[in-house]
Scaffold this motif. Structure first.
Motif, PDB file in Angstrom:
ATOM      1  N   ILE A 107      -2.550  -1.124  -9.079  1.00 49.00           N
ATOM      2  CA  ILE A 107      -1.276  -0.490  -8.748  1.00 49.00           C
ATOM      3  C   ILE A 107      -1.547   1.012  -8.752  1.00 49.00           C
ATOM      4  CG2 ILE A 107       1.121  -0.109  -9.391  1.00 49.00           C
ATOM      5  CD1 ILE A 107       0.994  -2.774 -10.942  1.00 49.00           C
ATOM      6  N   VAL A 114       4.926   6.956  -3.946  1.00 45.39           N
ATOM      7  CA  VAL A 114       4.412   5.986  -2.985  1.00 45.39           C
ATOM      8  C   VAL A 114       3.512   5.035  -3.771  1.00 45.39           C
ATOM      9  CG1 VAL A 114       3.004   5.632  -0.932  1.00 45.39           C
ATOM     10  CG2 VAL A 114       4.569   7.573  -1.050  1.00 45.39           C
ATOM     11  N   VAL A 115       3.912   3.787  -3.826  1.00 48.17           N
ATOM     12  CA  VAL A 115       3.239   2.794  -4.648  1.00 48.17           C
ATOM     13  C   VAL A 115       2.452   1.836  -3.748  1.00 48.17           C
ATOM     14  CG1 VAL A 115       3.574   0.892  -6.268  1.00 48.17           C
ATOM     15  CG2 VAL A 115       5.013   2.925  -6.419  1.00 48.17           C
ATOM     16  N   THR A 116       1.190   1.605  -4.108  1.00 50.84           N
ATOM     17  CA  THR A 116       0.360   0.626  -3.412  1.00 50.84           C
ATOM     18  C   THR A 116      -0.080  -0.421  -4.424  1.00 50.84           C
ATOM     19  OG1 THR A 116      -0.420   2.318  -1.882  1.00 50.84           O
ATOM     20  CG2 THR A 116      -1.695   0.294  -2.009  1.00 50.84           C
ATOM     21  N   THR A 118      -2.229  -3.827  -4.904  1.00 48.96           N
ATOM     22  CA  THR A 118      -3.267  -4.675  -4.312  1.00 48.96           C
ATOM     23  C   THR A 118      -3.547  -5.830  -5.256  1.00 48.96           C
ATOM     24  OG1 THR A 118      -4.255  -2.759  -3.228  1.00 48.96           O
ATOM     25  CG2 THR A 118      -5.610  -4.737  -3.385  1.00 48.96           C
ATOM     26  N   THR A 133      -2.148  -6.413   0.098  1.00 50.92           N
ATOM     27  CA  THR A 133      -1.746  -5.049  -0.248  1.00 50.92           C
ATOM     28  C   THR A 133      -0.327  -4.792   0.228  1.00 50.92           C
ATOM     29  OG1 THR A 133      -4.032  -4.304  -0.084  1.00 50.92           O
ATOM     30  CG2 THR A 133      -2.341  -2.606  -0.007  1.00 50.92           C
ATOM     31  N   LEU A 134       0.471  -4.226  -0.659  1.00 55.13           N
ATOM     32  CA  LEU A 134       1.843  -3.846  -0.353  1.00 55.13           C
ATOM     33  C   LEU A 134       1.999  -2.369  -0.666  1.00 55.13           C
ATOM     34  CD1 LEU A 134       4.901  -4.580   0.217  1.00 55.13           C
ATOM     35  CD2 LEU A 134       5.074  -4.910  -2.240  1.00 55.13           C
ATOM     36  N   THR A 135       2.518  -1.597   0.268  1.00 54.86           N
ATOM     37  CA  THR A 135       2.771  -0.172   0.058  1.00 54.86           C
ATOM     38  C   THR A 135       4.243   0.101   0.284  1.00 54.86           C
ATOM     39  OG1 THR A 135       0.544   0.389   0.803  1.00 54.86           O
ATOM     40  CG2 THR A 135       2.141   2.167   0.767  1.00 54.86           C
ATOM     41  N   THR A 136       4.854   0.822  -0.648  1.00 50.66           N
ATOM     42  CA  THR A 136       6.272   1.165  -0.538  1.00 50.66           C
ATOM     43  C   THR A 136       6.521   2.489  -1.243  1.00 50.66           C
ATOM     44  OG1 THR A 136       8.523   0.337  -0.825  1.00 50.66           O
ATOM     45  CG2 THR A 136       6.977  -0.067  -2.627  1.00 50.66           C
ATOM     46  N   GLN A 137       7.665   3.072  -0.973  1.00 51.88           N
ATOM     47  CA  GLN A 137       8.056   4.299  -1.666  1.00 51.88           C
ATOM     48  C   GLN A 137       9.297   4.015  -2.479  1.00 51.88           C
ATOM     49  OE1 GLN A 137       9.093   7.665   0.796  1.00 51.88           O
ATOM     50  NE2 GLN A 137       8.707   9.083  -0.876  1.00 51.88           N
TER      51      GLN A 137
END
Length: 140
Positions: A107, A114-116, A118, A133-137
């Motif tokens: 994480i 901005v969080v990624t 995996t 992988t998920l990326t969000t703010q």
């Protein structure tokens, strides 16, 4: 006539072998899709926890400096991340990802929250680890 019957049986046998091969491929594809759906669920689960606790997002970082999917341990300072990791890799849990306990999950919390996330897993019949992988703010 006997030769024709043998040729017909041979053709039928090849068709049956082809169908068995397709079935094996279908089973493998469904298994991979299931693991990917579970990984998506777990990634969204931790992001949801971050949204609830959005003023403490940096405390959710996990293995930020490490390379995701390498073998290693997943020690987290945040107890919510620790419980999430235990659910992710619990061998008795049918919803867990296989082999996730021995791989480094990641994480990364970047600028502007901005969080990624995996997630990695490796089923017994696979040679290499898979990842999602998920990326969000996360806005506070």
């Amino acid at each position: 006539m006997l030769v024709e019957a043998l040729v017909a049986i041979a053709i039928f046998s090849f068709a049956v072998l082809g169908i068995v091969g397709l079935q094996a491929t279908a089973i493998r594809t469904v298994r991979d899709a299931d693991y990917r759906a579970k990984a998506s669920f777990f990634a969204n689960q931790i992001v949801g926890r971050m949204w609830v606790d959005r003023f403490n997002v940096p405390t959710y970082a996990l293995n930020a400096a490490a390379i995701a999917c390498e073998e290693g341990d997943n020690t987290a300072a945040n107890p919510l991340v620790t419980s999430w990791i235990s659910g992710l890799s619990d061998a008795t849990n049918q919803g867990a990802l296989p082999g996730a306990a021995g791989l480094q999950q990641q994480i990364v919390v970047g600028p502007n929250n901005v969080v990624t996330v995996t997630l990695c897993w490796k089923s017994p019949q696979d040679d290499a680890a898979h990842n999602f992988t998920l990326t969000t703010q996360i806005q506070g």
